[in-house]
Design a protein around this motif. Structure first.
Motif, PDB file in Angstrom:
ATOM      1  N   GLY A   1       0.842  -1.185   0.000  1.00 12.34           N
ATOM      2  CA  GLY A   1       0.000   0.000   0.000  1.00 12.34           C
ATOM      3  C   GLY A   1       0.882   1.242   0.000  1.00 12.34           C
ATOM      4  N   GLN A   2       0.318   2.345  -0.411  1.00 16.21           N
ATOM      5  CA  GLN A   2       1.093   3.585  -0.436  1.00 16.21           C
ATOM      6  C   GLN A   2       1.559   3.929   0.978  1.00 16.21           C
ATOM      7  OE1 GLN A   2      -0.025   6.831  -3.063  1.00 16.21           O
ATOM      8  NE2 GLN A   2      -1.696   5.597  -3.901  1.00 16.21           N
ATOM      9  N   GLY A   3       2.785   4.325   1.069  1.00 16.71           N
ATOM     10  CA  GLY A   3       3.362   4.661   2.361  1.00 16.71           C
ATOM     11  C   GLY A   3       4.062   3.505   3.047  1.00 16.71           C
ATOM     12  N   GLN A   4       3.827   2.300   2.550  1.00 17.90           N
ATOM     13  CA  GLN A   4       4.466   1.137   3.163  1.00 17.90           C
ATOM     14  C   GLN A   4       5.890   0.952   2.651  1.00 17.90           C
ATOM     15  OE1 GLN A   4       1.612  -2.077   2.277  1.00 17.90           O
ATOM     16  NE2 GLN A   4       1.130  -2.111   4.468  1.00 17.90           N
ATOM     17  N   LYS A   5       6.673   0.244   3.443  1.00 19.23           N
ATOM     18  CA  LYS A   5       8.021  -0.114   2.992  1.00 19.23           C
ATOM     19  C   LYS A   5       7.938  -1.317   2.051  1.00 19.23           C
ATOM     20  CE  LYS A   5      10.729   1.441   6.945  1.00 19.23           C
ATOM     21  NZ  LYS A   5      11.808   1.118   7.900  1.00 19.23           N
ATOM     22  N   ALA A   6       8.816  -1.311   1.067  1.00 21.05           N
ATOM     23  CA  ALA A   6       8.867  -2.439   0.117  1.00 21.05           C
ATOM     24  C   ALA A   6      10.322  -2.870  -0.012  1.00 21.05           C
ATOM     25  CB  ALA A   6       8.317  -2.026  -1.239  1.00 21.05           C
TER      26      ALA A   6
ATOM     27  N   SER B   1       9.033   4.515   1.646  1.00 16.76           N
ATOM     28  CA  SER B   1       7.620   4.867   1.670  1.00 16.76           C
ATOM     29  C   SER B   1       7.103   4.772   0.231  1.00 16.76           C
ATOM     30  CB  SER B   1       7.446   6.284   2.217  1.00 16.76           C
ATOM     31  OG  SER B   1       6.085   6.650   2.218  1.00 16.76           O
ATOM     32  N   SER B   2       6.452   3.657  -0.061  1.00 16.10           N
ATOM     33  CA  SER B   2       6.077   3.372  -1.454  1.00 16.10           C
ATOM     34  C   SER B   2       5.067   4.380  -1.991  1.00 16.10           C
ATOM     35  CB  SER B   2       5.473   1.971  -1.552  1.00 16.10           C
ATOM     36  OG  SER B   2       6.393   1.008  -1.116  1.00 16.10           O
ATOM     37  N   GLU B   3       5.248   4.710  -3.259  1.00 16.58           N
ATOM     38  CA  GLU B   3       4.314   5.576  -3.972  1.00 16.58           C
ATOM     39  C   GLU B   3       3.785   4.811  -5.182  1.00 16.58           C
ATOM     40  OE1 GLU B   3       6.629   8.962  -5.096  1.00 16.58           O
ATOM     41  OE2 GLU B   3       6.966   9.605  -3.015  1.00 16.58           O
ATOM     42  N   ALA B   4       2.626   5.248  -5.677  1.00 22.90           N
ATOM     43  CA  ALA B   4       2.021   4.560  -6.821  1.00 22.90           C
ATOM     44  C   ALA B   4       2.990   4.482  -8.004  1.00 22.90           C
ATOM     45  CB  ALA B   4       0.727   5.256  -7.243  1.00 22.90           C
ATOM     46  N   GLY B   5       3.766   5.549  -8.183  1.00 19.76           N
ATOM     47  CA  GLY B   5       4.707   5.598  -9.297  1.00 19.76           C
ATOM     48  C   GLY B   5       5.883   4.650  -9.160  1.00 19.76           C
ATOM     49  N   ASP B   6       5.995   3.989  -8.010  1.00 16.90           N
ATOM     50  CA  ASP B   6       7.082   3.017  -7.824  1.00 16.90           C
ATOM     51  C   ASP B   6       6.714   1.644  -8.382  1.00 16.90           C
ATOM     52  OD1 ASP B   6       7.720   4.403  -4.547  1.00 16.90           O
ATOM     53  OD2 ASP B   6       8.663   4.897  -6.471  1.00 16.90           O
ATOM     54  N   SER B   7       5.467   1.484  -8.786  1.00 17.33           N
ATOM     55  CA  SER B   7       5.049   0.208  -9.367  1.00 17.33           C
ATOM     56  C   SER B   7       5.869  -0.054 -10.623  1.00 17.33           C
ATOM     57  CB  SER B   7       3.552   0.242  -9.725  1.00 17.33           C
ATOM     58  OG  SER B   7       2.776   0.364  -8.561  1.00 17.33           O
ATOM     59  N   ALA B   8       6.605  -1.142 -10.612  1.00 18.14           N
ATOM     60  CA  ALA B   8       7.536  -1.427 -11.707  1.00 18.14           C
ATOM     61  C   ALA B   8       8.163  -2.797 -11.479  1.00 18.14           C
ATOM     62  CB  ALA B   8       8.642  -0.367 -11.758  1.00 18.14           C
ATOM     63  N   LEU B   9       8.969  -3.210 -12.451  1.00 23.24           N
ATOM     64  CA  LEU B   9       9.795  -4.407 -12.307  1.00 23.24           C
ATOM     65  C   LEU B   9      11.181  -3.949 -11.882  1.00 23.24           C
ATOM     66  CD1 LEU B   9       9.978  -7.535 -12.754  1.00 23.24           C
ATOM     67  CD2 LEU B   9      10.818  -7.012 -15.056  1.00 23.24           C
ATOM     68  N   TYR B  10      11.673  -4.466 -10.778  1.00 25.63           N
ATOM     69  CA  TYR B  10      12.990  -4.089 -10.278  1.00 25.63           C
ATOM     70  C   TYR B  10      13.963  -5.224 -10.620  1.00 25.63           C
ATOM     71  CZ  TYR B  10      10.802  -0.140  -8.124  1.00 25.63           C
ATOM     72  OH  TYR B  10      10.126   1.036  -7.947  1.00 25.63           O
TER      73      TYR B  10
ATOM     74  N   PRO C   1      15.510 -12.371 -12.684  1.00 25.55           N
ATOM     75  CA  PRO C   1      14.177 -12.302 -13.279  1.00 25.55           C
ATOM     76  C   PRO C   1      13.359 -11.102 -12.812  1.00 25.55           C
ATOM     77  CG  PRO C   1      14.212 -13.928 -11.546  1.00 25.55           C
ATOM     78  CD  PRO C   1      15.618 -13.439 -11.690  1.00 25.55           C
ATOM     79  N   GLY C   2      13.824 -10.445 -11.745  1.00 18.54           N
ATOM     80  CA  GLY C   2      13.137  -9.243 -11.298  1.00 18.54           C
ATOM     81  C   GLY C   2      12.134  -9.482 -10.180  1.00 18.54           C
ATOM     82  N   THR C   3      11.834  -8.397  -9.468  1.00 17.79           N
ATOM     83  CA  THR C   3      10.727  -8.366  -8.500  1.00 17.79           C
ATOM     84  C   THR C   3       9.716  -7.375  -9.038  1.00 17.79           C
ATOM     85  OG1 THR C   3      12.077  -8.873  -6.553  1.00 17.79           O
ATOM     86  CG2 THR C   3      10.027  -7.661  -6.182  1.00 17.79           C
ATOM     87  N   ARG C   4       8.497  -7.865  -9.256  1.00 16.89           N
ATOM     88  CA  ARG C   4       7.445  -6.965  -9.755  1.00 16.89           C
ATOM     89  C   ARG C   4       6.711  -6.376  -8.567  1.00 16.89           C
ATOM     90  NH1 ARG C   4       5.800  -5.382 -14.296  1.00 16.89           N
ATOM     91  NH2 ARG C   4       6.822  -7.043 -15.484  1.00 16.89           N
ATOM     92  N   LEU C   5       6.869  -5.083  -8.379  1.00 20.31           N
ATOM     93  CA  LEU C   5       6.236  -4.366  -7.278  1.00 20.31           C
ATOM     94  C   LEU C   5       4.972  -3.673  -7.771  1.00 20.31           C
ATOM     95  CD1 LEU C   5       6.204  -3.096  -4.398  1.00 20.31           C
ATOM     96  CD2 LEU C   5       7.603  -1.247  -5.336  1.00 20.31           C
ATOM     97  N   THR C   6       3.890  -3.901  -7.051  1.00 20.55           N
ATOM     98  CA  THR C   6       2.638  -3.186  -7.302  1.00 20.55           C
ATOM     99  C   THR C   6       2.305  -2.395  -6.049  1.00 20.55           C
ATOM    100  OG1 THR C   6       1.851  -4.936  -8.767  1.00 20.55           O
ATOM    101  CG2 THR C   6       0.208  -3.382  -7.931  1.00 20.55           C
ATOM    102  N   VAL C   7       2.155  -1.095  -6.204  1.00 20.34           N
ATOM    103  CA  VAL C   7       1.784  -0.228  -5.085  1.00 20.34           C
ATOM    104  C   VAL C   7       0.338   0.202  -5.290  1.00 20.34           C
ATOM    105  CG1 VAL C   7       2.320   1.850  -3.772  1.00 20.34           C
ATOM    106  CG2 VAL C   7       4.168   0.550  -4.865  1.00 20.34           C
TER     107      VAL C   7
END
Lengths: 115, 111
Positions: B14-19, B81-90, B104-110
């Protein structure tokens, strides 16, 4: 700064036809390395080709590319497309080949090969 | 084939959470890179390490991310502090010096 341009975002081909994916670049470094990576869905991006030698053809797994410094190009080619070639292809540049050379990627070309 | 291991493969926050995501580089590779691949498939370099030392990082990473590569432990990248714009493949890549080998990456969805 350094940049890589891949003009085609999407390329759709019929199996058996030749493949050519364009890549041009900008850099001030005369010894820059150019790379092609292939990225299949749910897999790791994988190095396909690399070169830093002007006008020398480099080949791997049926693909080839020639670095032309005069035109700042490193186009990816294959004589006959296969269905299994469908993937994302990225052209990338590094300023020098060293322990910590950051890769500058183009925006990628999605290649779809149809029967 | 790359032997870079990334965990988890998928992460939802969720937004504001640590990832936090982790990367085990190929054995013998002293240099580790983190890249972000956005929904338009564009790559952005975030940070790199040689052994445990940061070599280069972009402003965004310095301000909002925490990254480390301790000896004998996985490397990690954490968004404070996750933001919506951080949603991506890392994507993590390791290098023996020269070519980079990607995980292979970590796919983060915020959300």
């Amino acid at each position: 700064g350094d940049s890589v341009t891949q003009k085609e975002g999407l390329v759709t081909l019929t199996e058996g036809l030749p493949v050519m994916l364009n890549c041009t670049y900008q850099t001030i470094y005369s010894n820059a390395f150019l790379f092609w990576y292939v990225h299949y869905l749910n897999e790791s991006p994988r190095l396909l080709l690399k070169s830093s030698t002007d006008n020398k053809r480099t080949e791997h797994q049926g693909f080839h590319a020639t670095l032309h410094k005069s035109s700042s190009s490193f186009h990816l080619q294959k004589s006959s497309a296969q269905l299994s070639d469908s993937a994302l292809y990225y052209c990338a540049l590094s300023e020098v080949i060293s322990n910590y050379n950051v890769l500058y990627f183009g925006s990628g070309t999605k290649l779809t090969v149809e029967p | 084939n790359s032997k870079v291991i990334q965990t988890p493969r998928y992460l939802v926050k969720g937004q504001g959470q640590k990832a936090k995501m982790r990367c085990i580089p190929e054995k013998g590779h002293p240099v580790v890179f983190w890249y972000q691949q956005n929904k338009n498939n564009e790559f952005k370099f975030l940070i790199n390490f040689q052994n445990q030392e940061v070599l280069q990082q972009i402003d965004m990473t310095e301000k909002r991310f925490s990254a480390e590569c301790p000896s004998n432990s996985p490397c990690s990248l954490e968004i404070q502090s996750s933001e919506a714009g951080d949603s991506a493949l890392y994507l993590c890549a390791s290098s023996p010096g020269g070519e980079q080998y990607f995980g292979p990456g970590t796919r983060l969805t915020v959300l």
